[in-house]
Design a protein around this motif. Structure first.
Motif, PDB file in Angstrom:
ATOM      1  N   LEU A 100      78.008  48.314  59.558  1.00 30.90           N
ATOM      2  CA  LEU A 100      77.892  49.621  58.913  1.00 30.90           C
ATOM      3  C   LEU A 100      76.502  50.221  59.164  1.00 30.90           C
ATOM      4  N   LEU A 101      75.486  49.390  59.120  1.00 30.01           N
ATOM      5  CA  LEU A 101      74.117  49.874  59.292  1.00 30.01           C
ATOM      6  C   LEU A 101      73.772  50.209  60.739  1.00 30.01           C
ATOM      7  N   VAL A 102      74.329  49.473  61.691  1.00 33.08           N
ATOM      8  CA  VAL A 102      73.936  49.617  63.087  1.00 33.08           C
ATOM      9  C   VAL A 102      74.993  50.310  63.947  1.00 33.08           C
ATOM     10  N   GLY A 103      76.260  50.132  63.594  1.00 36.44           N
ATOM     11  CA  GLY A 103      77.343  50.661  64.431  1.00 36.44           C
ATOM     12  C   GLY A 103      77.250  52.151  64.690  1.00 36.44           C
ATOM     13  N   GLY A 104      76.972  52.901  63.666  1.00 35.01           N
ATOM     14  CA  GLY A 104      76.878  54.351  63.826  1.00 35.01           C
ATOM     15  C   GLY A 104      75.744  54.765  64.745  1.00 35.01           C
ATOM     16  N   VAL A 105      74.632  54.051  64.663  1.00 32.80           N
ATOM     17  CA  VAL A 105      73.491  54.359  65.522  1.00 32.80           C
ATOM     18  C   VAL A 105      73.870  54.133  66.981  1.00 32.80           C
ATOM     19  N   LYS A 106      74.571  53.045  67.251  1.00 36.41           N
ATOM     20  CA  LYS A 106      74.989  52.758  68.623  1.00 36.41           C
ATOM     21  C   LYS A 106      75.950  53.838  69.122  1.00 36.41           C
ATOM     22  N   SER A 107      76.816  54.326  68.241  1.00 37.96           N
ATOM     23  CA  SER A 107      77.714  55.424  68.616  1.00 37.96           C
ATOM     24  C   SER A 107      76.914  56.664  68.969  1.00 37.96           C
ATOM     25  N   PHE A 108      75.946  56.960  68.141  1.00 36.68           N
ATOM     26  CA  PHE A 108      75.131  58.161  68.280  1.00 36.68           C
ATOM     27  C   PHE A 108      74.509  58.269  69.671  1.00 36.68           C
ATOM     28  N   VAL A 109      74.092  57.125  70.211  1.00 38.79           N
ATOM     29  CA  VAL A 109      73.446  57.124  71.524  1.00 38.79           C
ATOM     30  C   VAL A 109      74.395  56.699  72.640  1.00 38.79           C
ATOM     31  N   GLY A 110      75.686  56.533  72.326  1.00 46.37           N
ATOM     32  CA  GLY A 110      76.686  56.233  73.343  1.00 46.37           C
ATOM     33  C   GLY A 110      76.677  54.808  73.867  1.00 46.37           C
ATOM     34  N   LYS A 111      76.307  53.848  73.028  1.00 44.14           N
ATOM     35  CA  LYS A 111      76.222  52.442  73.447  1.00 44.14           C
ATOM     36  C   LYS A 111      77.077  51.560  72.539  1.00 44.14           C
ATOM     37  N   VAL A 112      78.385  51.648  72.663  1.00 41.50           N
ATOM     38  CA  VAL A 112      79.273  50.831  71.835  1.00 41.50           C
ATOM     39  C   VAL A 112      80.018  49.818  72.700  1.00 41.50           C
ATOM     40  N   PRO A 113      80.403  48.685  72.100  1.00 38.20           N
ATOM     41  CA  PRO A 113      81.249  47.731  72.818  1.00 38.20           C
ATOM     42  C   PRO A 113      82.688  48.250  72.810  1.00 38.20           C
ATOM     43  N   VAL A 114      83.062  48.940  73.845  1.00 43.40           N
ATOM     44  CA  VAL A 114      84.342  49.627  73.939  1.00 43.40           C
ATOM     45  C   VAL A 114      85.497  48.668  73.644  1.00 43.40           C
ATOM     46  N   GLY A 115      86.430  49.131  72.828  1.00 45.88           N
ATOM     47  CA  GLY A 115      87.627  48.360  72.527  1.00 45.88           C
ATOM     48  C   GLY A 115      87.449  47.314  71.450  1.00 45.88           C
ATOM     49  N   ASN A 116      86.250  47.159  70.938  1.00 48.91           N
ATOM     50  CA  ASN A 116      86.017  46.165  69.891  1.00 48.91           C
ATOM     51  C   ASN A 116      86.725  46.605  68.621  1.00 48.91           C
ATOM     52  N   PRO A 117      87.537  45.716  67.999  1.00 43.83           N
ATOM     53  CA  PRO A 117      88.306  46.088  66.807  1.00 43.83           C
ATOM     54  C   PRO A 117      87.468  46.288  65.541  1.00 43.83           C
ATOM     55  N   GLY A 118      86.219  45.806  65.524  1.00 40.51           N
ATOM     56  CA  GLY A 118      85.326  46.108  64.416  1.00 40.51           C
ATOM     57  C   GLY A 118      85.305  45.140  63.259  1.00 40.51           C
ATOM     58  N   GLY A 119      86.226  44.200  63.205  1.00 36.56           N
ATOM     59  CA  GLY A 119      86.257  43.242  62.103  1.00 36.56           C
ATOM     60  C   GLY A 119      85.242  42.134  62.275  1.00 36.56           C
ATOM     61  N   ALA A 120      84.923  41.461  61.184  1.00 33.80           N
ATOM     62  CA  ALA A 120      83.949  40.375  61.207  1.00 33.80           C
ATOM     63  C   ALA A 120      84.453  39.164  61.978  1.00 33.80           C
ATOM     64  N   ASN A 121      85.727  39.125  62.288  1.00 30.60           N
ATOM     65  CA  ASN A 121      86.286  38.011  63.051  1.00 30.60           C
ATOM     66  C   ASN A 121      86.100  38.187  64.557  1.00 30.60           C
ATOM     67  N   PHE A 122      85.420  39.246  64.977  1.00 33.82           N
ATOM     68  CA  PHE A 122      85.126  39.483  66.389  1.00 33.82           C
ATOM     69  C   PHE A 122      83.624  39.613  66.572  1.00 33.82           C
TER      70      PHE A 122
END
Length: 123
Positions: free
Chosen positions: A79-101
């Protein structure tokens, strides 16, 4: 540099539909199916600051609702970091987002979600 804040209007209905299906399945007590819709919403919205952060917020709340400490603890840094990575276009594409990944690992995107991106004219 391009900053990604808001999900495109062409993609938003698909994102909102997944969130609606999450709520319906959760209300019906079908928690596993509900969770899968949150994961799909995450994949659809993860490139955009607001939608990405919102899904992680919903995942955190889900963790509290089902009393899952692993999910609660796992969602806080996302929650704290994910949005920042989106903002600058650096996300792990296709990652489901749960703590089990692993949070930084990319995954193959399901064919139907790839079709959603194509219909929405994104990517």
């Amino acid at each position: 540099m391009i900053f990604y804040t808001k999900i495109p209007t062409t993609l938003s209905p698909y994102f909102q539909r997944e969130l609606q299906m999450y709520r319906e399945e959760y209300q019906s007590g079908r928690l596993q199916i509900a969770w899968s819709h949150l994961e799909r919403a995450h994949i659809i919205g993860q490139r955009y600051l607001f939608s990405h952060s919102f899904v992680h917020w919903e995942m955190l709340l889900f963790g509290f609702r089902i009393k899952n400490p692993k999910e609660i603890i796992g969602q806080i840094p996302r929650l704290l970091v994910g949005g920042v990575k989106s903002f600058v276009g650096k996300v792990p594409v296709g990652n489901p987002g749960g703590a089990n990944f692993p949070p930084l690992k990319s995954f193959e995107i399901a064919q139907d979600i790839q079709e959603i991106f194509s219909k929405a004219g994104v990517r």
